[in-house]
Write a protein that holds these residues in place. Structure first.
Motif: not given
Length: 514
Positions: A41-42, A44-46
């Motif tokens: 998730k981190e 992908q978000g970045s």
């Protein structure tokens, strides 16, 4: 017989240092398969990626790794094991650093593919170093150490990845490869003998085999990794890739069987005992990676566990085996390795069966006992099976044997994940449909539940209409959750049964005739 220069003999100090260097390298490569999962998730978000797009970060690594493994035998023979391992380790470190500075999804996928390709060579060559650099009486110790890399690395991957991301940032998932990578290079440079490049071997390249293998295995890996997300053969992409995979793998097998010096000696699979060992390796990969995929999915979906909480459960699959592994080589001296491997597979099957009776209250604490059983069984598989798989193999066949066994374990892992994800989705839909069909039969109970739940929402401040809608939504959510729990139970039971095939396979292998 080839005589090694002084200090490089089998079982010497230098040989052991080379083996340990290879094992640390393999540990890093296997760890990197799983380490990004808890932090997806981190990442992908970045990088501004969606969940589906982010799945290619893991798929790219696995596809490239699957292509690299069959090439390792030919390249290591031509370049020399020392040169090839030093080059691939340095390239793996460099690719890891590139991953840490990825600026968008495309660059991350490209760098992860590089990382997987160079890391893929480290796994079969670690196995091969054990076969070629340790004396027969110490091979069980080597296989015990290889067992740690094969099972401990994926079981602590999510925990370590979640902790690094939480304490620092996701970039440290890749920085962490640099210090051990440099140590590996130093150990290999010292422990392995310098040999000249065999240009004839490199020039005598099986180009048709490389092309058909790379296309076929690459497409197959994508089909297995992405198939369930894209509705399998309901997707044009999966249809086309499946056709390409079947054609190219078929051509690869035909070419390898026809050539006098094939890229991979597939004729080994014609040997009954090696074929049975390969089947057991495939089922081991399926069960090992299936559990590492399914348990985090269950805990996050049913109980909303965080990555770090999931890691704290998964680690029980890793740490207990460290207590057992030192004793298995001694047990190998007293007991038939086939019986020890069969016992290990039975323990593995039992651990899956223990997870096939879960309820809504069955969470991480309740899973620890089955994880411990799984962890205690794994050393009894990984130490003997590497020895019994190769006990009928001639020394010059070690490179191909290592390649085939490691490809089949990885392929088993990919098939296991594909099987688990597909069965879970399909069976959950069937269970949900069954629950909805049986609901009218218990409608008074359901109506009482809806009324009581609606009253709770009314007391919390909702109006009667909104409270009724909230109660219906909660009932739907409860039914869906129950359907998924039943599906997970079914899948755990199915894999428990499949592992019994592995028990039969290892017991059918003939005893070594001394």
């Amino acid at each position: 017989m080839e005589t090694k220069p002084q200090g490089y003999e089998r079982g010497s100090r230098r040989a052991w240092i080379a083996v340990f260097g290879g094992l640390i390298g393999a540990f890093m490569a296997i760890l990197d398969i799983q380490i990004t999962n808890a932090s997806m998730k981190e990442i992908q978000g970045s990088l501004g990626a969606t969940l589906e797009e982010g799945s290619w970060i893991a798929t790219a690594y696995l596809v490239a790794e699957m292509i690299a493994i069959p090439l390792s035998g030919w390249l290591s023979q031509g370049l020399s094991v020392r040169r090839y391992l030093l080059w691939t380790t340095s390239a793996f470190i460099f690719a890891s650093l590139l991953c840490s500075i990825s600026w968008n999804l495309e660059s991350m996928i490209a760098f992860r593919a590089m990382q997987g390709f160079f890391g893929g060579a480290l796994i079969p060559l670690a196995f091969r170093l054990i076969l070629e650099f340790l004396p027969d009486e110490k091979r069980a110790v080597g296989m015990a150490l290889f067992g740690i890399t094969a099972t401990f690395a994926p079981s602590i991957g999510p925990t370590l990845g979640g902790w690094l991301t939480e304490q620092f940032s996701w970039h440290y998932l890749f920085y962490i490869n640099v210090p051990p990578g440099l140590i590996v290079m130093a150990m290999l440079a010292y422990g392995l003998e310098k040999k000249p490049v065999i240009w004839e071997k490199l020039r005598n390249v099986d180009l048709s085999g490389i092309i058909t293998m790379a296309i076929g295995m690459g497409c197959l890996e994508v089909v297995l990794e992405e198939g369930n997300r894209k509705d399998w053969f309901g997707s044009d992409l999966i249809q086309y890739l499946s056709i390409i995979a079947v054609i190219n793998i078929g051509l690869f097998i035909y070419i390898q069987l026809k050539k006098s010096e094939p890229l991979v000696n597939l004729r080994l699979l014609g040997q009954r005992d090696f074929a049975l060992s390969t089947m057991a390796y495939f089922l081991l990969g399926m069960a090992l990676f299936g559990a590492i995929y399914m348990i985090p999915l269950y805990l996050s979906q049913i109980h909303d566990y965080s990555p770090l909480e999931i890691g704290e459960v998964i680690m029980w699959m890793g740490f207990p085996q460290l207590l057992v592994l030192p004793f298995v080589p001694k047990l190998m001296e007293r007991f038939d390795g086939r019986y020890l491997a069969a016992f290990g597979f039975l323990m593995f099957s039992l651990s899956y069966y223990m997870n096939s009776h879960m309820t809504a209250d069955y969470a991480g604490d309740q899973m620890i006992s089955s994880q411990i059983v799984r962890a205690l069984g794994q050393p009894f598989i990984l130490v003997p099976i590497g020895i019994i798989a190769t006990m009928h193999i001639k020394p010059h066949e070690n490179a191909s044997a290592s390649t085939v066994l490691n490809v089949m374990r990885n392929l088993g892992g990919a098939c296991g994940i594909a099987l688990v994800s597909t069965l879970t989705d399909n069976l959950s839909r069937e269970h949900l449909a069954h629950i909805k069909e049986t609901l009218p039969a218990v409608s008074p109970i359901a109506n009482d539940y809806l009324m009581q739940t609606a009253n709770v929402f009314i007391q919390a401040g909702s109006d009667p209409v909104t409270a009724a809608a909230q109660a219906n939504a909660l009932l739907g959510q409860t039914m869906t959750q129950q359907a998924y729990i039943s599906a997970y139970n079914d899948v755990f039971f199915i894999i428990s049964c499949l592992l019994l095939i592995a028990v039969a396979a290892v017991l059918s292998i003939r005893k070594r005739s001394d």
